[in-house]
Design a protein around this motif. Sequence first.
Motif, PDB file in Angstrom:
ATOM      1  N   GLU A 122      10.004  40.826  73.344  1.00  0.00           N
ATOM      2  CA  GLU A 122      10.424  41.765  74.374  1.00  0.00           C
ATOM      3  C   GLU A 122      11.520  41.139  75.218  1.00  0.00           C
ATOM      4  O   GLU A 122      11.643  39.905  75.300  1.00  0.00           O
ATOM      5  CB  GLU A 122       9.256  42.194  75.268  1.00  0.00           C
ATOM      6  N   LEU A 177       6.231  39.234  64.444  1.00  0.00           N
ATOM      7  CA  LEU A 177       6.377  38.597  65.747  1.00  0.00           C
ATOM      8  C   LEU A 177       6.861  39.653  66.738  1.00  0.00           C
ATOM      9  O   LEU A 177       7.961  40.172  66.608  1.00  0.00           O
ATOM     10  CB  LEU A 177       7.385  37.450  65.649  1.00  0.00           C
ATOM     11  N   HIS A 178       6.024  39.980  67.715  1.00  0.00           N
ATOM     12  CA  HIS A 178       6.373  40.958  68.737  1.00  0.00           C
ATOM     13  C   HIS A 178       7.186  40.246  69.815  1.00  0.00           C
ATOM     14  O   HIS A 178       6.772  39.206  70.326  1.00  0.00           O
ATOM     15  CB  HIS A 178       5.116  41.564  69.371  1.00  0.00           C
ATOM     16  N   PRO A 206       8.956  36.020  72.444  1.00  0.00           N
ATOM     17  CA  PRO A 206       7.749  36.397  71.714  1.00  0.00           C
ATOM     18  C   PRO A 206       6.569  36.583  72.673  1.00  0.00           C
ATOM     19  O   PRO A 206       6.447  35.840  73.648  1.00  0.00           O
ATOM     20  CB  PRO A 206       7.474  35.212  70.792  1.00  0.00           C
ATOM     21  N   TYR A 207       5.709  37.587  72.403  1.00  0.00           N
ATOM     22  CA  TYR A 207       4.524  37.768  73.239  1.00  0.00           C
ATOM     23  C   TYR A 207       3.276  38.120  72.436  1.00  0.00           C
ATOM     24  O   TYR A 207       2.179  38.127  72.986  1.00  0.00           O
ATOM     25  CB  TYR A 207       4.767  38.817  74.338  1.00  0.00           C
ATOM     26  N   ASP A 208       3.401  38.379  71.152  1.00  0.00           N
ATOM     27  CA  ASP A 208       2.225  38.716  70.345  1.00  0.00           C
ATOM     28  C   ASP A 208       2.594  38.572  68.871  1.00  0.00           C
ATOM     29  O   ASP A 208       3.771  38.475  68.519  1.00  0.00           O
ATOM     30  CB  ASP A 208       1.770  40.151  70.642  1.00  0.00           C
ATOM     31  N   ILE A 209       1.565  38.569  68.030  1.00  0.00           N
ATOM     32  CA  ILE A 209       1.750  38.514  66.577  1.00  0.00           C
ATOM     33  C   ILE A 209       0.783  39.511  65.950  1.00  0.00           C
ATOM     34  O   ILE A 209      -0.364  39.632  66.393  1.00  0.00           O
ATOM     35  CB  ILE A 209       1.456  37.097  66.021  1.00  0.00           C
ATOM     36  N   SER A 210       1.263  40.227  64.923  1.00  0.00           N
ATOM     37  CA  SER A 210       0.384  41.143  64.202  1.00  0.00           C
ATOM     38  C   SER A 210       0.489  40.885  62.703  1.00  0.00           C
ATOM     39  O   SER A 210       1.502  40.380  62.214  1.00  0.00           O
ATOM     40  CB  SER A 210       0.751  42.597  64.518  1.00  0.00           C
ATOM     41  N   LYS A 234      11.223  46.303  73.380  1.00  0.00           N
ATOM     42  CA  LYS A 234      10.354  45.523  72.503  1.00  0.00           C
ATOM     43  C   LYS A 234      10.838  45.680  71.061  1.00  0.00           C
ATOM     44  O   LYS A 234      11.520  46.645  70.724  1.00  0.00           O
ATOM     45  CB  LYS A 234       8.915  46.026  72.597  1.00  0.00           C
TER      46      LYS A 234
END
Length: 156
Positions: free
Chosen positions: A153, A150-151, A133-137, A112
Motif C-alpha cells: 500500500e 505480497l499486499h 508491504p503489509y500482508d501476504i496471501s 493498494k
Amino acid sequence: MFSYRSLQLGDLETLCSFPQNEEELYFMFPKAVYPLTPDQIEEVVKNRLEPTVILCNQEVVSYANFYDHDGESCWLGNVIVSPEYRGKGVSQYLIGIMENIGREKLKVQKIKLVCHNTNTRGILFYMKHGFKPYDISLRVKPSGEYIAGLHMEKYL
C-alpha cells in the motif's frame, strides 16, 4: 513524451499483445487464460474503475485500472507495459498518473496492490515508488504452483 487517456475498445488487441507468456499474464491478470483476448479484458473492465492507457506517440504502451474502491482506498490492478517500452520510464509515469486519478477523481487516501513473490522486478519497482508491504496471501498459479501474493500500500 508520454500522455494518457481512458481505455477505448480499439486498444484491446494491442493490450492482448503485451503479456509474452502465461506467467506475465498471471502477474497482470491472474484470472485470465493465456493467450489474453479482448473478450477477457472487456469482461473484467465491467467491474473496474478508471481503466487507463499510457500513450507514446499515440501508441498504447501501458495499462492499469482500479477496483474495490471503499472511499478511503482502492486497489490498483491489471498493470502491464508493452515489452518494447519496459525499462523506459513508462511504469513510473503510469503509477504517477494512477496515483493522481486515485487522489483527485476517486478521493482515496491510499492505493493498494498485490504483487506476486515471483515478480521480483515488480516488488522492487513498487517499493522504490513508496509502496510498503503489509500482508501476504496464498495464491495458486494456473500450473497449480503455490506462490505468495505480497499486499502493498501507499498513502497518497
